[in-house]
Design a protein around this motif. Structure first.
Motif, PDB file in Angstrom:
ATOM      1  N   GLY A 170      43.994 -41.696  14.569  1.00  0.00           N
ATOM      2  CA  GLY A 170      42.964 -42.647  14.750  1.00  0.00           C
ATOM      3  C   GLY A 170      41.895 -42.696  15.835  1.00  0.00           C
ATOM      4  O   GLY A 170      40.997 -41.934  15.515  1.00  0.00           O
ATOM      5  N   SER A 171      42.496 -42.775  17.136  1.00  0.00           N
ATOM      6  CA  SER A 171      41.376 -42.474  18.042  1.00  0.00           C
ATOM      7  C   SER A 171      41.162 -41.303  18.318  1.00  0.00           C
ATOM      8  O   SER A 171      40.698 -39.887  19.036  1.00  0.00           O
ATOM      9  CB  SER A 171      41.457 -42.839  19.186  1.00  0.00           C
ATOM     10  N   GLY A 172      42.864 -40.450  17.980  1.00  0.00           N
ATOM     11  CA  GLY A 172      42.481 -38.859  18.596  1.00  0.00           C
ATOM     12  C   GLY A 172      43.489 -38.195  19.876  1.00  0.00           C
ATOM     13  O   GLY A 172      44.358 -37.654  20.045  1.00  0.00           O
ATOM     14  N   GLY A 173      44.255 -39.661  20.656  1.00  0.00           N
ATOM     15  CA  GLY A 173      44.519 -39.972  21.397  1.00  0.00           C
ATOM     16  C   GLY A 173      46.417 -39.034  21.351  1.00  0.00           C
ATOM     17  O   GLY A 173      46.005 -37.839  22.363  1.00  0.00           O
ATOM     18  N   SER A 174      46.876 -39.506  20.724  1.00  0.00           N
ATOM     19  CA  SER A 174      48.385 -39.315  21.059  1.00  0.00           C
ATOM     20  C   SER A 174      48.418 -38.259  19.988  1.00  0.00           C
ATOM     21  O   SER A 174      49.473 -36.976  20.595  1.00  0.00           O
ATOM     22  CB  SER A 174      48.858 -40.631  19.946  1.00  0.00           C
ATOM     23  N   MET A 175      48.259 -37.682  19.047  1.00  0.00           N
ATOM     24  CA  MET A 175      48.695 -36.645  18.539  1.00  0.00           C
ATOM     25  C   MET A 175      47.689 -35.570  19.289  1.00  0.00           C
ATOM     26  O   MET A 175      48.452 -34.613  19.454  1.00  0.00           O
ATOM     27  CB  MET A 175      47.612 -37.043  16.924  1.00  0.00           C
ATOM     28  N   SER A 176      46.732 -35.950  19.105  1.00  0.00           N
ATOM     29  CA  SER A 176      46.052 -34.588  20.805  1.00  0.00           C
ATOM     30  C   SER A 176      46.709 -33.910  21.364  1.00  0.00           C
ATOM     31  O   SER A 176      47.095 -32.983  21.694  1.00  0.00           O
ATOM     32  CB  SER A 176      44.749 -34.679  20.305  1.00  0.00           C
ATOM     33  N   GLY A 177      46.795 -34.987  22.331  1.00  0.00           N
ATOM     34  CA  GLY A 177      47.496 -35.162  23.668  1.00  0.00           C
ATOM     35  C   GLY A 177      48.696 -34.372  24.152  1.00  0.00           C
ATOM     36  O   GLY A 177      49.664 -34.289  24.529  1.00  0.00           O
ATOM     37  N   THR A 178      49.544 -35.246  22.529  1.00  0.00           N
ATOM     38  CA  THR A 178      51.254 -34.580  22.928  1.00  0.00           C
ATOM     39  C   THR A 178      51.734 -33.532  22.596  1.00  0.00           C
ATOM     40  O   THR A 178      52.307 -32.661  22.858  1.00  0.00           O
ATOM     41  CB  THR A 178      52.225 -35.864  22.320  1.00  0.00           C
ATOM     42  N   SER A 179      50.766 -33.396  21.333  1.00  0.00           N
ATOM     43  CA  SER A 179      51.045 -31.938  20.872  1.00  0.00           C
ATOM     44  C   SER A 179      50.445 -30.360  21.965  1.00  0.00           C
ATOM     45  O   SER A 179      51.040 -29.696  22.263  1.00  0.00           O
ATOM     46  CB  SER A 179      50.066 -31.436  19.194  1.00  0.00           C
ATOM     47  N   ARG A 180      48.990 -31.122  22.902  1.00  0.00           N
ATOM     48  CA  ARG A 180      48.449 -29.741  23.430  1.00  0.00           C
ATOM     49  C   ARG A 180      49.359 -30.064  24.342  1.00  0.00           C
ATOM     50  O   ARG A 180      49.981 -28.676  25.136  1.00  0.00           O
ATOM     51  CB  ARG A 180      47.776 -30.853  23.919  1.00  0.00           C
ATOM     52  N   TYR A 181      50.595 -30.678  25.061  1.00  0.00           N
ATOM     53  CA  TYR A 181      51.566 -30.424  25.952  1.00  0.00           C
ATOM     54  C   TYR A 181      52.365 -30.030  25.924  1.00  0.00           C
ATOM     55  O   TYR A 181      52.814 -29.126  26.499  1.00  0.00           O
ATOM     56  CB  TYR A 181      51.246 -32.301  26.466  1.00  0.00           C
ATOM     57  N   LEU A 182      52.983 -30.499  24.279  1.00  0.00           N
ATOM     58  CA  LEU A 182      54.570 -30.209  24.132  1.00  0.00           C
ATOM     59  C   LEU A 182      53.722 -27.968  23.782  1.00  0.00           C
ATOM     60  O   LEU A 182      55.139 -27.293  23.976  1.00  0.00           O
ATOM     61  CB  LEU A 182      54.852 -30.330  22.870  1.00  0.00           C
ATOM     62  N   ARG A 183      52.610 -27.796  23.588  1.00  0.00           N
ATOM     63  CA  ARG A 183      52.253 -26.540  23.231  1.00  0.00           C
ATOM     64  C   ARG A 183      52.474 -24.991  24.131  1.00  0.00           C
ATOM     65  O   ARG A 183      52.738 -24.569  24.191  1.00  0.00           O
ATOM     66  CB  ARG A 183      51.165 -26.140  22.194  1.00  0.00           C
ATOM     67  N   ALA A 184      52.641 -26.332  25.253  1.00  0.00           N
ATOM     68  CA  ALA A 184      52.848 -25.887  26.458  1.00  0.00           C
ATOM     69  C   ALA A 184      54.135 -24.724  26.608  1.00  0.00           C
ATOM     70  O   ALA A 184      54.626 -23.703  27.592  1.00  0.00           O
ATOM     71  CB  ALA A 184      52.043 -26.398  27.956  1.00  0.00           C
ATOM     72  N   LEU A 185      55.168 -25.180  25.908  1.00  0.00           N
ATOM     73  CA  LEU A 185      56.442 -24.994  26.078  1.00  0.00           C
ATOM     74  C   LEU A 185      56.962 -24.572  24.791  1.00  0.00           C
ATOM     75  O   LEU A 185      57.954 -23.180  24.908  1.00  0.00           O
ATOM     76  CB  LEU A 185      57.446 -26.514  26.064  1.00  0.00           C
TER      77      LEU A 185
END
Length: 351
Positions: A170-185
């Motif tokens: 919707g706003s883009g925050g949850s998926m964009s933010g969570t995936s960005r952090y998870l991809r660091a690992l």
């Protein structure tokens, strides 16, 4: 007591419950997901001097972000003005008013951008006329996706390796933010965004939307298209059917955005045995009792009661008409790159 300390009085409600849905298949089920970014945005604004004690917060919302702001504003003494439209559930409106929010309703869509743009136009008037007012701007505020580092940390602590993350956009925050952090690992994380036809978020031509919280007629700056490996679009009837299936199969009484994400995540998990899947469920279903969970209301929805497909149709371009559940391999590209390949310009998607 500092504003930093005060703002954390509701933090026990911010995180998700982790619910097993199958082998290597988990739901991150929220009471109210938007509490986390709302608190984080207000806290940061107060620390930076943009939000003064007792000031007026103004925002455009017809859903859970508005409720989260109302809960926080009531607790910490802010005035809150919410601009919404006809999609605002009457029970939610009553709750917002009970919490002290002032709710302004727009009823005419703007020629470009629909009701979302009409709400933003009204919001501009309030921000201009009220000295010291603050706009959280959930669609463009980078603190929105930044706040989901907390969710990513919780998921890693409780699940470990995650192969696939699925969630509504919707706003883009949850998926964009969570995936960005998870991809660091987990660099190979497969991220799937869930949208609906007629939403401009992933390239559909703008038209009337009948789903609250999913998709949009204006492209938010917080949608980081390069985070997504795959995108799915579901029609309202398909979303509502999936929401009922989630309730009947797992006892989870959730909203339709959760149902949409469940349909896609269950399909991906079924087709990728041995892979660990986490799906985001943003909010519970209480405000949908007289709509999504009401059989008479459902009879008014195009395509109800089905039948519904068990698998999506793979489309060649995200711009083409979609009459039923569809998917497209996004491959972590920008919107411009995908639309150039599809032979469409960015202006078409922006509506």
């Amino acid at each position: 007591m500092s504003i930093h300390t005060l703002m954390r009085k509701l933090q026990d409600f911010e995180g998700p419950r982790l619910v097993p849905l199958g082998a290597d298949f988990f739901a991150a089920s929220f009471f109210l997901m938007k509490l986390l970014p709302a608190r984080f945005m207000l806290e940061r604004a107060a620390e930076q001097g943009h939000l003064r004690p007792g000031a007026t917060i103004c925002e455009s919302s017809s859903g859970t972000f508005g409720l989260a702001l109302a809960m926080l504003a009531a607790q910490y003494g802010y005035r809150l003005i919410l601009v919404s439209d006809w999609a605002l559930d009457r029970h939610l409106r009553r709750r917002l008013i009970e919490l002290g929010a002032e709710v302004a309703i727009v009823d005419r869509p703007a020629p470009i951008g629909g009701l979302q743009q009409s709400r933003l136009d009204r919001l501009d008037v309030y921000l201009r006329d009220i000295p010291g007012s603050y706009w959280p701007s959930q669609y463009h505020n980078p603190d929105n996706p930044l706040s989901y580092g907390k969710v990513a940390e919780q998921l890693v602590d409780r699940v470990g390796l995650i192969d696939c993350l699925v969630g509504p956009v919707g706003s883009g925050g949850s998926m964009s933010g969570t995936s960005r952090y998870l991809r660091a690992l987990f660099p190979d994380l497969h991220a799937i965004g869930v949208d609906t036809p007629n939403s401009v978020l992933f390239g559909q031509p703008s038209s009337k939307l009948d789903l609250s919280g999913l998709g949009g007629n204006i492209l938010p700056g917080n949608v980081d298209h390069s985070q997504f490996d795959e995108v799915h679009w579901l029609t309202p009837a398909e979303v509502f059917h999936a929401t009922h299936q989630l309730h009947r199969s797992h006892g989870l009484f959730m909203g339709p955005t959760s149902g949409a994400a469940y349909r896609v995540a269950e399909w991906w998990s079924r087709n990728n045995p041995g892979k660990t899947v986490v799906v985001l469920f943003p909010d519970e279903g209480h405000r949908y009792v007289e709509t999504v969970y009401d059989q008479q209301w459902l009879e008014t929805i195009a395509g109800w009661p089905g039948p519904f497909p068990a698998n999506p149709v793979t489309v060649a371009a995200p711009t083409q008409p979609m009459a039923s559940w569809s998917r497209f391999a996004w491959k972590r590209r920008t919107l411009d790159a995908v639309l150039a390949t599809a032979g469409a310009g960015h202006g078409q998607a922006a509506g």
